[in-house]
Design a protein around this motif. Structure first.
Motif, PDB file in Angstrom:
ATOM      1  N   LEU A 123       1.255  -1.188  -0.238  1.00 58.65           N
ATOM      2  CA  LEU A 123       0.497   0.012   0.159  1.00 58.65           C
ATOM      3  C   LEU A 123       1.025   1.162   0.054  1.00 58.65           C
ATOM      4  CD1 LEU A 123      -2.738  -1.247   2.578  1.00 58.65           C
ATOM      5  CD2 LEU A 123      -3.266  -1.144  -0.389  1.00 58.65           C
ATOM      6  N   ALA A 124       2.095   1.457   1.192  1.00 58.31           N
ATOM      7  CA  ALA A 124       3.268   2.483   0.679  1.00 58.31           C
ATOM      8  C   ALA A 124       3.398   2.490  -0.913  1.00 58.31           C
ATOM      9  CB  ALA A 124       4.451   2.310   1.714  1.00 58.31           C
ATOM     10  N   ARG A 125       3.695   1.448  -2.044  1.00 58.39           N
ATOM     11  CA  ARG A 125       4.065   1.764  -3.054  1.00 58.39           C
ATOM     12  C   ARG A 125       3.372   2.517  -3.671  1.00 58.39           C
ATOM     13  NH1 ARG A 125       8.593  -1.509  -4.390  1.00 58.39           N
ATOM     14  NH2 ARG A 125       9.194  -2.818  -2.756  1.00 58.39           N
ATOM     15  N   LEU A 126       1.929   1.402  -3.963  1.00 56.66           N
ATOM     16  CA  LEU A 126       0.607   2.585  -4.681  1.00 56.66           C
ATOM     17  C   LEU A 126       0.492   3.654  -4.209  1.00 56.66           C
ATOM     18  CD1 LEU A 126      -1.395   2.178  -5.854  1.00 56.66           C
ATOM     19  CD2 LEU A 126      -2.820   1.747  -3.858  1.00 56.66           C
ATOM     20  N   HIS A 127       0.373   4.249  -2.738  1.00 61.07           N
ATOM     21  CA  HIS A 127      -0.150   5.580  -2.241  1.00 61.07           C
ATOM     22  C   HIS A 127       1.291   6.819  -2.985  1.00 61.07           C
ATOM     23  CE1 HIS A 127      -2.775   4.070   0.964  1.00 61.07           C
ATOM     24  NE2 HIS A 127      -3.493   3.986  -0.453  1.00 61.07           N
ATOM     25  N   ARG A 128       2.906   6.233  -3.315  1.00 63.73           N
ATOM     26  CA  ARG A 128       3.482   7.039  -2.876  1.00 63.73           C
ATOM     27  C   ARG A 128       3.830   6.996  -4.466  1.00 63.73           C
ATOM     28  NH1 ARG A 128       7.926   3.047  -1.107  1.00 63.73           N
ATOM     29  NH2 ARG A 128       9.165   2.480  -2.897  1.00 63.73           N
ATOM     30  N   ALA A 129       3.054   6.289  -5.419  1.00 67.68           N
ATOM     31  CA  ALA A 129       3.388   6.777  -6.708  1.00 67.68           C
ATOM     32  C   ALA A 129       2.809   8.080  -7.092  1.00 67.68           C
ATOM     33  CB  ALA A 129       2.369   5.824  -7.849  1.00 67.68           C
ATOM     34  N   GLN A 130       4.016   8.098  -8.414  1.00 69.81           N
ATOM     35  CA  GLN A 130       3.461   9.666  -8.895  1.00 69.81           C
ATOM     36  C   GLN A 130       3.115   9.979 -10.148  1.00 69.81           C
ATOM     37  OE1 GLN A 130       5.006  12.187  -6.856  1.00 69.81           O
ATOM     38  NE2 GLN A 130       5.764  10.363  -5.282  1.00 69.81           N
ATOM     39  N   GLY A 131       2.888  10.750 -10.429  1.00 70.56           N
ATOM     40  CA  GLY A 131       2.093  11.463 -11.536  1.00 70.56           C
ATOM     41  C   GLY A 131       1.295  10.458 -12.111  1.00 70.56           C
ATOM     42  N   VAL A 132       0.716  10.295 -11.437  1.00 68.26           N
ATOM     43  CA  VAL A 132      -0.971   9.755 -11.879  1.00 68.26           C
ATOM     44  C   VAL A 132      -2.270  10.379 -12.533  1.00 68.26           C
ATOM     45  CG1 VAL A 132      -2.770   8.567 -10.758  1.00 68.26           C
ATOM     46  CG2 VAL A 132      -1.301   8.310  -9.311  1.00 68.26           C
ATOM     47  N   GLN A 133      -2.004  10.160 -13.955  1.00 67.31           N
ATOM     48  CA  GLN A 133      -3.223  10.641 -15.048  1.00 67.31           C
ATOM     49  C   GLN A 133      -3.713   9.411 -15.430  1.00 67.31           C
ATOM     50  OE1 GLN A 133      -1.142  12.657 -18.077  1.00 67.31           O
ATOM     51  NE2 GLN A 133       0.142  14.775 -15.723  1.00 67.31           N
ATOM     52  N   VAL A 134      -5.453   9.184 -14.696  1.00 66.45           N
ATOM     53  CA  VAL A 134      -5.797   8.705 -14.978  1.00 66.45           C
ATOM     54  C   VAL A 134      -6.834   8.998 -15.801  1.00 66.45           C
ATOM     55  CG1 VAL A 134      -7.975   6.639 -15.395  1.00 66.45           C
ATOM     56  CG2 VAL A 134      -4.748   6.568 -13.694  1.00 66.45           C
ATOM     57  N   PRO A 135      -7.088   9.898 -16.236  1.00 66.46           N
ATOM     58  CA  PRO A 135      -8.604  10.860 -16.981  1.00 66.46           C
ATOM     59  C   PRO A 135     -10.098  10.075 -17.001  1.00 66.46           C
ATOM     60  CG  PRO A 135      -7.116  10.470 -19.034  1.00 66.46           C
ATOM     61  CD  PRO A 135      -7.196   9.089 -17.896  1.00 66.46           C
ATOM     62  N   GLY A 136     -11.112  10.544 -15.807  1.00 68.48           N
ATOM     63  CA  GLY A 136     -12.397  10.230 -15.524  1.00 68.48           C
ATOM     64  C   GLY A 136     -11.868   9.234 -13.933  1.00 68.48           C
ATOM     65  N   LEU A 137     -10.945   9.204 -13.244  1.00 67.55           N
ATOM     66  CA  LEU A 137     -11.013   8.461 -12.238  1.00 67.55           C
ATOM     67  C   LEU A 137     -11.505   9.539 -11.599  1.00 67.55           C
ATOM     68  CD1 LEU A 137      -9.103   6.018 -11.345  1.00 67.55           C
ATOM     69  CD2 LEU A 137      -7.384   7.802  -9.952  1.00 67.55           C
ATOM     70  N   PRO A 138     -12.719   8.333 -10.603  1.00 73.03           N
ATOM     71  CA  PRO A 138     -13.511   9.034  -9.542  1.00 73.03           C
ATOM     72  C   PRO A 138     -13.351  10.011  -8.354  1.00 73.03           C
ATOM     73  CG  PRO A 138     -13.673   6.581  -9.201  1.00 73.03           C
ATOM     74  CD  PRO A 138     -12.941   7.082 -10.012  1.00 73.03           C
ATOM     75  N   GLU A 139     -12.935  10.579  -7.216  1.00 71.99           N
ATOM     76  CA  GLU A 139     -12.340  10.902  -6.459  1.00 71.99           C
ATOM     77  C   GLU A 139     -13.244  10.534  -5.023  1.00 71.99           C
ATOM     78  OE1 GLU A 139     -10.346  14.954  -6.209  1.00 71.99           O
ATOM     79  OE2 GLU A 139      -9.873  15.556  -7.814  1.00 71.99           O
ATOM     80  N   ASP A 140     -12.635  10.959  -4.481  1.00 70.68           N
ATOM     81  CA  ASP A 140     -13.071  10.849  -2.724  1.00 70.68           C
ATOM     82  C   ASP A 140     -12.863  11.400  -1.771  1.00 70.68           C
ATOM     83  OD1 ASP A 140     -15.545   9.618  -1.297  1.00 70.68           O
ATOM     84  OD2 ASP A 140     -14.525   7.419  -0.852  1.00 70.68           O
ATOM     85  N   GLY A 141     -13.378  11.623  -0.604  1.00 75.64           N
ATOM     86  CA  GLY A 141     -13.009  12.756   0.138  1.00 75.64           C
ATOM     87  C   GLY A 141     -13.086  12.204   1.572  1.00 75.64           C
ATOM     88  N   TRP A 142     -13.442  13.190   2.917  1.00 74.11           N
ATOM     89  CA  TRP A 142     -13.700  12.704   3.968  1.00 74.11           C
ATOM     90  C   TRP A 142     -15.434  13.290   4.482  1.00 74.11           C
ATOM     91  CZ3 TRP A 142     -10.085  10.967   6.355  1.00 74.11           C
ATOM     92  CH2 TRP A 142      -8.875  11.180   6.040  1.00 74.11           C
ATOM     93  N   GLY A 143     -15.915  13.259   3.382  1.00 75.38           N
ATOM     94  CA  GLY A 143     -16.783  13.546   4.318  1.00 75.38           C
ATOM     95  C   GLY A 143     -17.911  14.446   5.265  1.00 75.38           C
ATOM     96  N   ASP A 144     -19.593  14.403   5.766  1.00 72.53           N
ATOM     97  CA  ASP A 144     -19.764  14.942   6.748  1.00 72.53           C
ATOM     98  C   ASP A 144     -19.889  14.724   8.076  1.00 72.53           C
ATOM     99  OD1 ASP A 144     -20.795  17.077   8.813  1.00 72.53           O
ATOM    100  OD2 ASP A 144     -21.118  17.979   7.187  1.00 72.53           O
ATOM    101  N   PRO A 145     -19.060  13.814   8.711  1.00 73.11           N
ATOM    102  CA  PRO A 145     -19.587  12.667  10.099  1.00 73.11           C
ATOM    103  C   PRO A 145     -20.635  13.551  10.686  1.00 73.11           C
ATOM    104  CG  PRO A 145     -17.715  13.385  10.651  1.00 73.11           C
ATOM    105  CD  PRO A 145     -17.379  14.230   8.818  1.00 73.11           C
ATOM    106  N   TRP A 146     -20.674  15.052  11.221  1.00 72.43           N
ATOM    107  CA  TRP A 146     -21.614  15.435  12.313  1.00 72.43           C
ATOM    108  C   TRP A 146     -23.185  16.171  11.544  1.00 72.43           C
ATOM    109  CZ3 TRP A 146     -16.115  18.224  10.817  1.00 72.43           C
ATOM    110  CH2 TRP A 146     -15.443  17.971  11.636  1.00 72.43           C
ATOM    111  N   ARG A 147     -23.139  15.480  10.304  1.00 71.99           N
ATOM    112  CA  ARG A 147     -24.014  16.379   9.725  1.00 71.99           C
ATOM    113  C   ARG A 147     -24.959  14.765  10.018  1.00 71.99           C
ATOM    114  NH1 ARG A 147     -25.085  17.826   3.627  1.00 71.99           N
ATOM    115  NH2 ARG A 147     -24.121  19.791   4.725  1.00 71.99           N
TER     116      ARG A 147
END
Length: 345
Positions: free
Chosen positions: A165-189
């Motif tokens: 997982l460390a190898r994956l997460h330090r990958a540089q120059g990731v360019q995949v058009p249309g790759l979805p993004e995820d975030g932290w959300g709003d747990p208080w809500r």
């Protein structure tokens, strides 16, 4: 991206790499011990001959043999592996594995062919793609042929997962058009909504909101997003009998997201076991304490989001029952975890 809230498949550019052994793909986790029973062989052979109940499935089964012959593999050595949500899987002799996209999941398979080369270039253990074809000239569905990686679904967290997982997460120059993004959300809500709907009493809701506030002060939610696998769980891992990781498979949930999202589908005790090795190999300045706090945040947020879900019997994943995540957090902190985890309540 929990099991019941998987984002819709993204349509990526029409990429059809052929015979690229430097790309990678998945072997479905049901390929356990590399042994296929004679009963399954007989069933698949019968269905391929037209004895099955699903006419569409029989057409696919009839055509996979054509793919096998192109690689010098006879029909008797092309065997369907039971299971797989997004794809049907077939052992193709000793060295290959074939996945055929199910209707509605074509985009996931296409996304994998774009993401996998990036992961493989980063040194991640995952089998190489031999051919990807979405022309529908051989099989009336996109399919991918990959090398067959031998291993079985691990019972415990496999050795080497943190480094991978460390190898994956330090990958540089990731360019995949249309790759979805995820975030932290709003747990208080989420907490407020559960209280309004009667799932939480007011006192418990206030305590949970305070826990999220304390955790929020322990990590940086503005760190750059990284390429994640998105479904790091036992059913997407292959390991040797002695517990050494041989493959991280199934990249259909890959995304750009906080690195800690890749720890959110593992039990917390497994995350605690691999996190020191992960930190050692990430080559970043993010301390273990910060990663642990963010991981607890995600587990707690996803656990609360799952509480109103209907029961989901018969599923393999440990988080499928609505209360499993909440109880998993309780079990972890009741087991007197080591620092820094013990400071995160």
């Amino acid at each position: 991206m929990d099991e019941h809230t998987k984002p819709p498949a993204d349509e990526l550019p029409n990429q059809t790499p052929k015979n690229l052994a430097d790309q990678v793909a998945e072997v479905v986790p049901e390929e356990v011990g590399n042994v296929v029973s004679e009963q399954v062989r007989a069933e698949v052979a019968g269905r391929a001959a037209g004895a099955g109940r699903n006419g569409v499935g029989d057409v696919v089964l009839g055509r996979v043999g054509v793919v096998g012959r192109r690689f010098g593999v006879g029909a008797a050595e092309v065997v369907e592996v039971v299971g797989g949500v997004a794809n049907r899987g077939f052992v193709v002799g000793e060295g290959l594995f074939l996945r055929v996209a199910r209707p509605g999941f074509e985009g996931d398979l296409r996304k994998e062919t774009a993401v996998i080369p990036v992961a493989r270039a980063a040194g991640v253990l995952t089998p190489a793609i031999i051919e990807y074809d979405e022309s529908r000239t051989v099989i009336d569905a996109p399919y991918v042929v990959m090398e067959r990686v031998h291993g079985s679904e691990p019972i415990d967290v496999p050795t080497g997962l943190g480094e991978q997982l460390a190898r994956l997460h330090r990958a540089q120059g990731v360019q995949v058009p249309g790759l979805p993004e995820d975030g932290w959300g709003d747990p208080w809500r989420t907490v407020d909504d559960l209280a309004d709907r009667g799932y939480l009493d007011v006192g418990t809701a206030k305590w949970l909101a305070g826990w999220f506030t304390r955790l929020a002060g322990r990590f940086d939610r503005d760190r750059p997003k990284v390429l994640i696998h998105g479904d790091v769980a036992a059913h997407n891992l292959l390991a040797t009998p002695d517990g050494r990781l041989t493959g991280l498979i199934d990249w259909g949930d890959a995304a750009l997201a906080p690195a800690e999202v890749d720890f959110a589908k593992l039990p917390l005790e497994h995350v605690a076991a691999i996190l020191p090795d992960y930190v050692h190999h990430t080559e970043s300045a993010v301390p273990e304490e910060e990663l642990a706090a963010a991981t607890v945040w995600l587990h707690l947020e996803w656990a609360l989001g799952k509480l109103p879900a209907d029961p989901w019997p018969g599923q393999r994943h440990w988080t499928a029952p609505p209360a499993s995540r909440v109880l998993g957090i309780l079990r972890f902190f009741a087991s007197a975890p080591p620092a820094p985890w013990s400071t995160l309540t």
